[in-house]
Motif scaffolding. Structure first.
Motif, PDB file in Angstrom:
ATOM      1  N   VAL A   1      96.029  93.676  62.146  1.00 48.94           N
ATOM      2  CA  VAL A   1      95.951  92.251  61.828  1.00 48.94           C
ATOM      3  C   VAL A   1      97.236  91.565  62.267  1.00 48.94           C
ATOM      4  O   VAL A   1      98.337  91.996  61.901  1.00 48.94           O
ATOM      5  CB  VAL A   1      95.734  92.027  60.317  1.00 48.94           C
ATOM      6  N   THR A   2      97.095  90.549  63.064  1.00 52.10           N
ATOM      7  CA  THR A   2      98.245  89.781  63.540  1.00 52.10           C
ATOM      8  C   THR A   2      98.288  88.435  62.823  1.00 52.10           C
ATOM      9  O   THR A   2      97.295  87.700  62.814  1.00 52.10           O
ATOM     10  CB  THR A   2      98.163  89.535  65.061  1.00 52.10           C
ATOM     11  N   GLN A   3      99.398  88.128  62.202  1.00 52.49           N
ATOM     12  CA  GLN A   3      99.538  86.882  61.475  1.00 52.49           C
ATOM     13  C   GLN A   3      99.889  85.745  62.444  1.00 52.49           C
ATOM     14  O   GLN A   3     100.805  85.867  63.245  1.00 52.49           O
ATOM     15  CB  GLN A   3     100.611  86.996  60.394  1.00 52.49           C
TER      16      GLN A   3
END
Length: 250
Positions: A58-60
């Motif tokens: 997951v990339t913020q």
């Protein structure tokens, strides 16, 4: 008055591993008109390699609004253009239906007139969405559909606005054909407006597609003759799916 709507049934079921959960219905979606996809969680499937899913990283992403007044104005222009296109599409749908009915009931030898003022209620920002999508994406506008008769979704019509144009047009048509029986093929929202104007209250049942609804119009006086008569549909197999737009649409 008669309401004629073609019903298609083309459902499919998808099974999901649902790891860590219980057997349940995860979602019911309508990816296209009259096509429903049911997703069911079956935890037992998690033991099968083909149903296991690897967690994706997951990339913020942090977003900041940078819209300028010019961009906001451009958005308003685009919304106006989209509403105008939806109106043109609705008018074309009315004409297409009139042409089809003319061909069916008279083999093209008699003219069926399209009446734009008797089109279905304009739902504004809710146009093209299923009831589930409308409730999720525009909850306030969705609530206005069945709220106050004067409430309306953004860019759409209220119940009273629909009733005013429909009643005026039907009275004009009746005055042009005194003492005659007139066949009108109408959508559910328009039928509800006719019923409320005739009786003074809402119709709380479901309008059956292809049912016969009759009112007597004498000047400004409307009286109910029959409503939602579907006797001719029994033993045809049609009643199993005779509830259309009123049940799932706007």
């Amino acid at each position: 008055m008669a309401s004629i709507v073609h019903i298609l049934s083309c459902d499919s079921v998808r099974y999901s591993c649902g790891e860590g959960g219980q057997e349940a219905i995860l979602s019911i979606k309508e990816p296209s008109t009259c096509h429903y996809v049911l997703t069911v969680a079956v935890p037992g499937l998690c033991q099968m390699p083909s149903f296991r899913q690897e967690a994706e990283p997951v990339t913020q992403i942090v977003c900041k609004a940078i819209a300028s007044p010019a961009a906001a104005q451009s958005s308003e222009v685009r919304d106006t253009q989209e509403n105008q296109q939806q109106q043109l599409d609705a008018e074309q749908d009315v004409q297409d239906i009139a042409d089809l009915v003319s061909e069916i009931i008279a083999n093209g030898t008699e003219q069926v007139t399209s009446v734009v003022d008797l089109r279905e209620r304009h739902l504004g920002v809710l146009e093209g969405l299923t009831r589930f999508e409308a409730a999720q994406q525009h909850p306030a506008d969705f609530a206005n559909l069945s709220g106050s008769p004067d409430a309306k979704p953004q860019g759409g019509e209220s119940q009273n606005e629909v009733a005013r144009r429909v009643v005026l047009r039907i009275e004009q048509i009746a005055s042009q054909h005194p003492g005659q029986t007139i066949l009108l093929i109408l959508h559910g929202g328009v039928l509800h407006a006719c019923y409320r104007h005739t009786t003074g209250h809402m119709f709380h049942g479901r309008n059956v597609n292809c049912a016969i609804n009759a009112v007597k119009v004498e000047g400004k006086k409307w009286s109910l003759v029959t409503w939602n008569d579907a006797d001719h549909l029994h033993n045809t197999g049609f009643m199993a799916s005779a509830f259309g737009g009123g049940g799932e649409g706007g």
